[in-house]
Design a protein around this motif. Structure first.
Motif, PDB file in Angstrom:
ATOM      1  N   LEU A 129       0.835  -1.205   0.000  1.00  0.00           N
ATOM      2  CA  LEU A 129       0.000   0.000   0.000  1.00  0.00           C
ATOM      3  C   LEU A 129       0.868   1.252   0.000  1.00  0.00           C
ATOM      4  O   LEU A 129       0.635   2.192  -0.763  1.00  0.00           O
ATOM      5  N   ASP A 133       2.433   1.825  -3.367  1.00  0.00           N
ATOM      6  CA  ASP A 133       1.449   2.277  -4.356  1.00  0.00           C
ATOM      7  C   ASP A 133       1.092   3.739  -4.141  1.00  0.00           C
ATOM      8  O   ASP A 133       0.900   4.491  -5.099  1.00  0.00           O
ATOM      9  N   ILE A 134       0.986   4.135  -2.890  1.00  0.00           N
ATOM     10  CA  ILE A 134       0.620   5.529  -2.604  1.00  0.00           C
ATOM     11  C   ILE A 134       1.784   6.461  -2.935  1.00  0.00           C
ATOM     12  O   ILE A 134       1.637   7.416  -3.698  1.00  0.00           O
ATOM     13  N   ARG A 138       2.517   7.321  -6.498  1.00  0.00           N
ATOM     14  CA  ARG A 138       1.549   8.166  -7.201  1.00  0.00           C
ATOM     15  C   ARG A 138       1.531   9.608  -6.721  1.00  0.00           C
ATOM     16  O   ARG A 138       0.857  10.450  -7.312  1.00  0.00           O
ATOM     17  N   LEU A 139       2.240   9.891  -5.624  1.00  0.00           N
ATOM     18  CA  LEU A 139       2.236  11.266  -5.120  1.00  0.00           C
ATOM     19  C   LEU A 139       2.993  12.174  -6.078  1.00  0.00           C
ATOM     20  O   LEU A 139       3.921  11.739  -6.742  1.00  0.00           O
ATOM     21  N   LEU A 176      -2.474   5.471  13.652  1.00  0.00           N
ATOM     22  CA  LEU A 176      -2.747   5.904  12.278  1.00  0.00           C
ATOM     23  C   LEU A 176      -1.611   6.830  11.878  1.00  0.00           C
ATOM     24  O   LEU A 176      -1.400   7.873  12.502  1.00  0.00           O
ATOM     25  N   LYS A 186      -4.061  14.039   1.707  1.00  0.00           N
ATOM     26  CA  LYS A 186      -3.653  13.381   2.947  1.00  0.00           C
ATOM     27  C   LYS A 186      -4.077  11.910   2.954  1.00  0.00           C
ATOM     28  O   LYS A 186      -5.231  11.592   2.658  1.00  0.00           O
ATOM     29  N   PHE A 187      -3.135  11.038   3.261  1.00  0.00           N
ATOM     30  CA  PHE A 187      -3.439   9.622   3.465  1.00  0.00           C
ATOM     31  C   PHE A 187      -3.191   9.276   4.920  1.00  0.00           C
ATOM     32  O   PHE A 187      -2.296   9.831   5.554  1.00  0.00           O
ATOM     33  N   GLN A 188      -3.972   8.344   5.435  1.00  0.00           N
ATOM     34  CA  GLN A 188      -3.668   7.793   6.754  1.00  0.00           C
ATOM     35  C   GLN A 188      -3.628   6.287   6.637  1.00  0.00           C
ATOM     36  O   GLN A 188      -4.549   5.671   6.079  1.00  0.00           O
ATOM     37  N   LEU A 189      -2.546   5.682   7.148  1.00  0.00           N
ATOM     38  CA  LEU A 189      -2.399   4.227   7.088  1.00  0.00           C
ATOM     39  C   LEU A 189      -2.199   3.711   8.505  1.00  0.00           C
ATOM     40  O   LEU A 189      -1.450   4.297   9.289  1.00  0.00           O
ATOM     41  N   GLU A 220      -6.706   8.158  -8.914  1.00  0.00           N
ATOM     42  CA  GLU A 220      -5.721   7.073  -8.965  1.00  0.00           C
ATOM     43  C   GLU A 220      -5.022   6.896  -7.621  1.00  0.00           C
ATOM     44  O   GLU A 220      -4.742   5.777  -7.212  1.00  0.00           O
ATOM     45  N   ARG A 221      -4.750   7.994  -6.954  1.00  0.00           N
ATOM     46  CA  ARG A 221      -4.108   7.876  -5.646  1.00  0.00           C
ATOM     47  C   ARG A 221      -5.050   7.265  -4.617  1.00  0.00           C
ATOM     48  O   ARG A 221      -4.713   6.286  -3.969  1.00  0.00           O
ATOM     49  N   VAL A 222      -6.248   7.828  -4.498  1.00  0.00           N
ATOM     50  CA  VAL A 222      -7.121   7.330  -3.424  1.00  0.00           C
ATOM     51  C   VAL A 222      -7.629   5.920  -3.741  1.00  0.00           C
ATOM     52  O   VAL A 222      -8.010   5.176  -2.840  1.00  0.00           O
ATOM     53  N   VAL A 235      -5.883   3.458  -4.414  1.00  0.00           N
ATOM     54  CA  VAL A 235      -4.993   2.483  -3.756  1.00  0.00           C
ATOM     55  C   VAL A 235      -5.710   1.914  -2.531  1.00  0.00           C
ATOM     56  O   VAL A 235      -5.636   0.719  -2.261  1.00  0.00           O
ATOM     57  N   LEU A 236      -6.420   2.773  -1.813  1.00  0.00           N
ATOM     58  CA  LEU A 236      -7.146   2.295  -0.640  1.00  0.00           C
ATOM     59  C   LEU A 236      -8.522   1.730  -0.976  1.00  0.00           C
ATOM     60  O   LEU A 236      -8.922   0.704  -0.432  1.00  0.00           O
ATOM     61  N   GLN A 264      -8.821  -1.884  -1.986  1.00  0.00           N
ATOM     62  CA  GLN A 264      -8.704  -2.899  -0.935  1.00  0.00           C
ATOM     63  C   GLN A 264     -10.068  -3.197  -0.320  1.00  0.00           C
ATOM     64  O   GLN A 264     -10.224  -4.177   0.376  1.00  0.00           O
ATOM     65  N   ASN A 318      -7.246   5.669   5.571  1.00  0.00           N
ATOM     66  CA  ASN A 318      -8.168   6.498   4.794  1.00  0.00           C
ATOM     67  C   ASN A 318      -7.377   7.471   3.933  1.00  0.00           C
ATOM     68  O   ASN A 318      -6.167   7.612   4.096  1.00  0.00           O
ATOM     69  N   ALA A 319      -8.068   8.113   2.996  1.00  0.00           N
ATOM     70  CA  ALA A 319      -7.417   9.064   2.099  1.00  0.00           C
ATOM     71  C   ALA A 319      -8.359  10.212   1.810  1.00  0.00           C
ATOM     72  O   ALA A 319      -9.588  10.030   1.780  1.00  0.00           O
TER      73      ALA A 319
END
Lengths: 395, 395
Positions: free
Chosen positions: A75, A78-79, A82-83, A102, A111-114, B293-295, B297-298, B301, B328-329
């Motif tokens: 993940l 992939d993120i 693409r940034l 998170l 913004k992404f949160q993983l 395309e970026r979001v 990725v999540l 899933q 989240n994104a």
């Protein structure tokens, strides 16, 4: 933790260490990469590890708050890939560390949160006693791996044969790989070639002593990843190799690769290589590869068998494939032939693998009988020996 | 039979018609291509056919002896593609025709023999009454297919929805495709655009009458192959379309494509498109594709759900994805928004498919409520309407 780094640095280092992340991890945490932020050094270290192979890479970043965390490798890759180029900030609140936090990835685009997993759950890379490093020239490693890796076995039950056997004997470095059907051996120089312009430095490297000799067998999988690291090296660089009982570590600049060694006695391959031959043949390598690629269309449908017919009278070798119900193929190539005419069969895939790895324009084949091992060597360039066992031709 | 032709002509025509050869043929002969050599015309015709889609292509060759034979498409392709450029001779002895003959392929590099199967065993392409052809501009077909094909259903049980519905109404040509979740409609001109420099010829094409109107549904699989043929056309060319009860034939120069039509009533899609909307939004297409395309990725899933939050106060649309245990994104894009703020959910794949097909820089979205169909149209270029059903957001 809070770090600010460049998207390009993060992307490149992440994609490198992710190569060690297993696609089917035996423990869930192994699907993650370990991220360690060091404020004193302003450095971020990434690690991927499958319990056999580990890859680690460092890069500079602005570390505003230290921290240790693991994130899902696929993940994250992939993120990050693409940034948009520019600054990326990775952060989490330390007070959240009671549970898995998170982790926030901020970039120019959003913004992404993983969900991360605490670093302490990630296995430690094995520590290798680092007292003495062997320095190996990058060029020698590249040449040796290109000429041997392809011949290692892919069959995990063959254990020691899934590796490449590396021998340093004074100033030579020898690579060998075999899967039982073919054997590839490359001899290279263990000392950095000194350029003429640098002749005054010729004595700067002390000579290699017998105490510095070694033999180890390293899994082919690890060496394929080492090739990726080598491709980033500059011309003339050396890579440091650390060896202990169970592990090896290769180190080049900010990148390192850790791998277990393969245990057991490697076959005494030198005794397999005949010294005397009844016949020799010299052919153009590219011409032969092209012919093999064409006739392989038919041999692939059957038993992969290609027959060589050597004819010294008209100085030709004829390659033929018989795929009974489908058809047949025949091509002739001019060749310098010494010895009696004869026929011999090969597995076409093994033959093509070898010819692709031998990088000279002309290749010399040496034969005895139709059931005895055949040797192919390049007439120039790398010092390589490719031994291939013939296949019996059934009429 | 004996023909002499150029390797390039043979390779190109063979690779084209082989696209109609099924990978898993219901009858063994369908894995072959039909090769017909005509001495009077000095022409070779190749045919591939899967009983639904047929492709046929002619090229010039020196036909020394006529003949009709079929050969295994995949093997033949693999061999011909690898032959060196130059003359290729294909031949077999007619007296061998008692049984399936060995066909010899001679080239500069050597000789192949492939077991052929007699031509009479190959099924006939359906004959279409060729009295009247509809002439369709290549540019219109390209535009229409690009904007509609992707929306056809891949689910073979959905029958009529696996096709593209083509309507000619006087001088307009309309393409429609839907899989039940989204609908793409493209309106193009059925008459060749006349260039200014050719204005004197403006009256050369007689106007299209109501008698020349038609509606047909053609399998998407055939139209994807038609796109390959169209890519070989020159600018300004037209393609001839012949239609009868069960079949259509497209003809361009020496290439033709035969396909069965899809039976049944196509949904009355125009009534699905709302006329009035409560909200509109204009966004930059590329910017939105990059964000999606970026979001994605999540969302990939989880459930493929992306939420749009329209905020007319700060002129932004926020794209957000919630993949609970993973993370989240959130990304925001500037947008011209008219109407009240609101939230709406989409299948991110359907949204991206549509945005990629709409080729304008700016896209206008039109909304009613959060459960009612949404329309996306380009602000310039092709006249395309993309309807997408929203997905309910579960909180």
């Amino acid at each position: 933790m809070k770090i600010v780094c460049s998207q390009v640095d993060l992307k490149n280092n992440l994609s490198l260490v992710s190569r060690a992340v297993p696609t089917r991890p035996t423990h869930p945490i192994l699907a993650n990469v370990l991220l360690v932020a060091n404020q004193t050094k302003n450095q971020v270290t990434l690690t991927g590890f499958d319990l056999s192979l580990g890859m680690r890479s460092c890069f500079c970043a602005e570390v505003e708050e230290e921290g240790v965390i693991t994130l899902p490798a696929k993940l994250l890759n992939d993120i990050i890939a693409r940034l948009p180029e520019g600054e990326v900030t990775i952060s989490y609140e330390e007070e959240e560390m009671e549970e898995n936090p998170l982790v926030t990835i901020n970039s120019l685009s959003g913004k992404f949160q993983l969900r991360g997993v605490k670093g302490e759950e990630y296995p430690e890379l094995p520590v290798v006693e680092r007292e003495e490093a062997f320095l190996l020239p990058v060029a020698a490693l590249n040449e040796g791996l290109k000429g041997s890796l392809f011949a290692a076995s892919n069959d995990e039950t063959k254990q020691i044969l899934t590796g490449v056997h590396l021998t340093r004997n004074l100033d030579t470095l020898e690579f060998a790989a075999t899967d039982g059907h073919r054997l590839a051996v490359v001899k290279t120089s263990a000392i950095e070639e000194t350029k003429e312009s640098e002749e005054e430095e010729i004595n700067s490297n002390p000579p290699i002593t017998e105490a510095q000799n070694f033999t180890i067998t390293i899994p082919a999988r690890a060496l394929r990843e080492l090739e990726k690291i080598l491709s980033m090296a500059k011309e003339g660089e050396s890579i440091a190799l650390f060896v202990d009982e169970g592990q090896v570590v290769f180190e080049l600049g900010q990148q390192n690769l850790t791998s277990r060694k393969l245990d057991g006695a490697y076959p005494n391959y030198n005794q397999l290589i005949p010294n005397n031959f009844e016949r020799t043949m010299v052919v153009d390598r590219k011409r032969m590869i092209e012919s093999l690629e064409r006739v392989s269309v038919l041999s692939d449908q059957k038993n992969n068998l290609v027959k060589f017919t050597l004819n010294s009278d008209n100085e030709q070798v004829t390659l033929s494939v018989e795929a009974k119900e489908l058809g047949n193929a025949k091509e002739s190539i001019s060749a310098e032939i010494n010895g009696d005419n004869f026929e011999i069969g090969f597995n076409i895939r093994y033959l093509m693998d070898g010819l692709k790895a031998l990088s000279a324009n002309e290749i010399k084949f040496q034969f005895n009988g139709a059931t005895q091992p055949v040797i192919a060597t390049p007439l120039s360039g790398a010092q390589m020996t490719y031994l291939i066992m013939p296949v019996q031709i059934r009429d």
